[in-house]
Design a protein around this motif. Structure first.
Motif, PDB file in Angstrom:
ATOM      1  N   VAL A  53       0.875  -1.178   0.000  1.00 15.71           N
ATOM      2  CA  VAL A  53       0.000   0.000   0.000  1.00 15.71           C
ATOM      3  C   VAL A  53       0.908   1.223   0.000  1.00 15.71           C
ATOM      4  O   VAL A  53       1.689   1.420   0.932  1.00 15.71           O
ATOM      5  N   ALA A  54       0.826   2.027  -1.057  1.00 17.43           N
ATOM      6  CA  ALA A  54       1.641   3.225  -1.193  1.00 17.43           C
ATOM      7  C   ALA A  54       0.757   4.462  -1.079  1.00 17.43           C
ATOM      8  O   ALA A  54      -0.468   4.385  -1.138  1.00 17.43           O
ATOM      9  N   GLY A  55       1.408   5.626  -0.913  1.00 10.84           N
ATOM     10  CA  GLY A  55       0.673   6.882  -0.844  1.00 10.84           C
ATOM     11  C   GLY A  55       0.742   7.519   0.533  1.00 10.84           C
ATOM     12  O   GLY A  55       0.887   6.815   1.541  1.00 10.84           O
ATOM     13  N   PRO A  56       0.610   8.830   0.595  1.00 10.55           N
ATOM     14  CA  PRO A  56       0.761   9.544   1.876  1.00 10.55           C
ATOM     15  C   PRO A  56      -0.312   9.222   2.910  1.00 10.55           C
ATOM     16  O   PRO A  56      -0.096   9.440   4.098  1.00 10.55           O
ATOM     17  N   SER A  60      -2.744   5.969   7.902  1.00 13.51           N
ATOM     18  CA  SER A  60      -4.000   6.379   8.547  1.00 13.51           C
ATOM     19  C   SER A  60      -5.178   5.624   7.949  1.00 13.51           C
ATOM     20  O   SER A  60      -6.141   5.300   8.654  1.00 13.51           O
ATOM     21  N   TRP A  61      -5.115   5.334   6.641  1.00  7.31           N
ATOM     22  CA  TRP A  61      -6.198   4.598   5.981  1.00  7.31           C
ATOM     23  C   TRP A  61      -6.257   3.162   6.492  1.00  7.31           C
ATOM     24  O   TRP A  61      -7.332   2.665   6.861  1.00  7.31           O
ATOM     25  N   LEU A  62      -5.120   2.471   6.535  1.00 11.47           N
ATOM     26  CA  LEU A  62      -5.101   1.113   7.077  1.00 11.47           C
ATOM     27  C   LEU A  62      -5.510   1.102   8.549  1.00 11.47           C
ATOM     28  O   LEU A  62      -6.220   0.196   9.003  1.00 11.47           O
ATOM     29  N   LEU A 119      -9.409  -4.118  -0.364  1.00 12.87           N
ATOM     30  CA  LEU A 119      -8.740  -2.866  -0.022  1.00 12.87           C
ATOM     31  C   LEU A 119      -8.870  -1.851  -1.154  1.00 12.87           C
ATOM     32  O   LEU A 119      -9.095  -0.656  -0.907  1.00 12.87           O
ATOM     33  N   ASP A 120      -8.741  -2.319  -2.391  1.00 12.73           N
ATOM     34  CA  ASP A 120      -8.833  -1.401  -3.523  1.00 12.73           C
ATOM     35  C   ASP A 120     -10.223  -0.761  -3.605  1.00 12.73           C
ATOM     36  O   ASP A 120     -10.352   0.415  -3.966  1.00 12.73           O
ATOM     37  N   ARG A 121     -11.253  -1.521  -3.236  1.00 17.38           N
ATOM     38  CA  ARG A 121     -12.621  -0.970  -3.248  1.00 17.38           C
ATOM     39  C   ARG A 121     -12.820   0.053  -2.145  1.00 17.38           C
ATOM     40  O   ARG A 121     -13.735   0.875  -2.220  1.00 17.38           O
ATOM     41  N   MET A 122     -12.000   0.014  -1.107  1.00 18.18           N
ATOM     42  CA  MET A 122     -12.173   0.892   0.048  1.00 18.18           C
ATOM     43  C   MET A 122     -11.346   2.168  -0.042  1.00 18.18           C
ATOM     44  O   MET A 122     -11.288   2.939   0.905  1.00 18.18           O
ATOM     45  N   ARG A 123     -10.726   2.439  -1.182  1.00 19.67           N
ATOM     46  CA  ARG A 123      -9.833   3.599  -1.296  1.00 19.67           C
ATOM     47  C   ARG A 123     -10.598   4.920  -1.295  1.00 19.67           C
ATOM     48  O   ARG A 123     -10.137   5.923  -0.761  1.00 19.67           O
TER      49      ARG A 123
END
Length: 381
Positions: A53-56, A60-62, A119-123
């Motif tokens: 999982v990449a990105g700033p 916090s998202w996880l 996880l991709d659906r929850m972005r």
């Protein structure tokens, strides 16, 4: 994924499910257990799934979905986390490590595509990118003594270290800490580029490091009471039943799916089932398989003369192995109401295997909060 180069090592025997893509052993599982336990061997776990999982917003998202606090995970820091359904049942278990740019999730291989898709659906609109990188990265494991690894790892490798040996500060342990079987569990997983596997297998061939198969790791895991998603979890599993709150759940963290059930069972209830280790009678040289029923003999009413006691199913075996010191052992999930001193029987291969239980989650596991009973309406003391 292509076949592992470890399967070309001398003596390699392919394993059974869920480890059918790696070597079960290399000729002597008992010797391999000792090698692994002494920190001299590595284990090929290249069938494990790897998600990045990449990105700033990744941490916090996880953190918003996982059972562990991941929002302040430092580069190189390890964590274990669960993803639960709305009723608190375990849907995924992941080993988590961050490298400063990406968060890496390691899990049993068959579960990786499903978790990556979810996880991709929850972005939504968050700045995160999810990728199943299992084809490009692999996992090797060891039980190192200290902070190292038994073999020199390639550049860029990440090491995840298991925290099972003690209850986390914000976790909760049902099993007693004194004498806990996992106190010496020094387990680590290294994430490496898949194209580095031939060099690691070459290090085994040259004698730079020894090797152990999946059977050796499973035997040591069972002896340490360590649950595994691929074996101990079914559609009804609550983390409490496997004593998973000690390493994978932060009780001071809220606002994730299933959190209400986690808190309610800890504070007010009892786990409906419980994990036990079984010492098995080895006289018939029968090793049970996952799913074999565990039964108890009904004590009352006493059977009439000449009649056998009535059998009652109380659970099922989840994992079994031959341990180099303990002999045949197994993990099983049984009903909470089964007395701790009840002798059990495992029905396996048409044979009754006597089993003595060792409590992991105690039969008398009580709520963490002792609430007073309220008087019934209309009744005065």
């Amino acid at each position: 994924m292509s076949g592992s180069p470890f399967l070309a090592l001398p003596g390699a025997v392919v394993g059974d499910a869920p480890d059918e893509a790696v070597a079960a052993h290399y000729g002597n599982p008992m010797v391999e257990q000792r090698r692994l336990e002494e920190g001299r061997a590595i284990v090929d776990l290249s069938d494990r799934g790897v998600i990045t999982v990449a990105g700033p917003d990744r941490r916090s998202w996880l953190n918003s979905m996982a059972s562990r606090a991941l929002d302040h995970l430092a580069p190189g820091e390890s964590a274990e986390a669960l993803f639960l359904d709305a009723s608190g049942h375990v849907e995924h278990a992941v080993h988590v490590v961050d490298d400063g740019e990406r968060t890496w999730l390691v899990l049993d291989g068959g579960a990786a595509p499903g978790l990556a898709t979810w996880l991709d659906r929850m972005r939504f609109m968050l700045r995160v990118e999810v990728a199943d990188v299992s084809d490009g990265f692999a996992v090797v494991a060891a039980m190192p003594h200290g902070d190292g690894f038994p073999v020199e790892l390639p550049d860029g490798a990440l090491v995840w270290r298991d925290s099972w040996r003690q209850v986390l500060p914000d976790g909760y342990g049902y099993a007693a800490e004194v004498g806990h079987a996992g106190a010496d569990w020094n387990y680590a997983e290294a994430i490496v580029a898949r194209d580095a596997l031939p060099a690691l297998a070459g290090a085994v061939r040259s004698g730079a490091v020894e090797v152990a198969g999946a059977l050796a790791l499973e035997a040591l895991r069972i002896a340490a009471w360590r649950p595994r998603f691929a074996t101990e979890v079914d559609e009804r599993t609550l983390p409490h039943e496997l004593d998973w709150l000690r390493s994978a759940v932060d009780l001071h963290k809220g606002c994730y799916r299933g959190q209400e059930t986690v808190a309610k069972v800890v504070n007010l209830g009892r786990p409906p089932r419980r994990l036990v280790m079984l010492h098995l009678d080895g006289s018939d040289t029968i090793l049970p398989k996952s799913g074999d029923p565990v039964v108890g003999l009904k004590a009352r009413p006493e059977p009439a003369a000449g009649e056998a006691a009535e059998r009652r199913p109380v659970g099922a075996v989840t994992s079994a192995a031959m341990h180099h010191e303990l002999g045949p052992i197994a993990l099983a999930v049984i009903k909470r109401s089964v007395p701790a001193d009840l002798e059990l029987i495992v029905e396996s291969h048409g044979i009754d295997v006597a089993a003595a239980q060792v409590e992991i989650v105690p039969a008398g596991a009580a709520a963490a909060v002792d609430l007073p009973r309220l008087p019934r309406l209309g009744i005065r003391p």
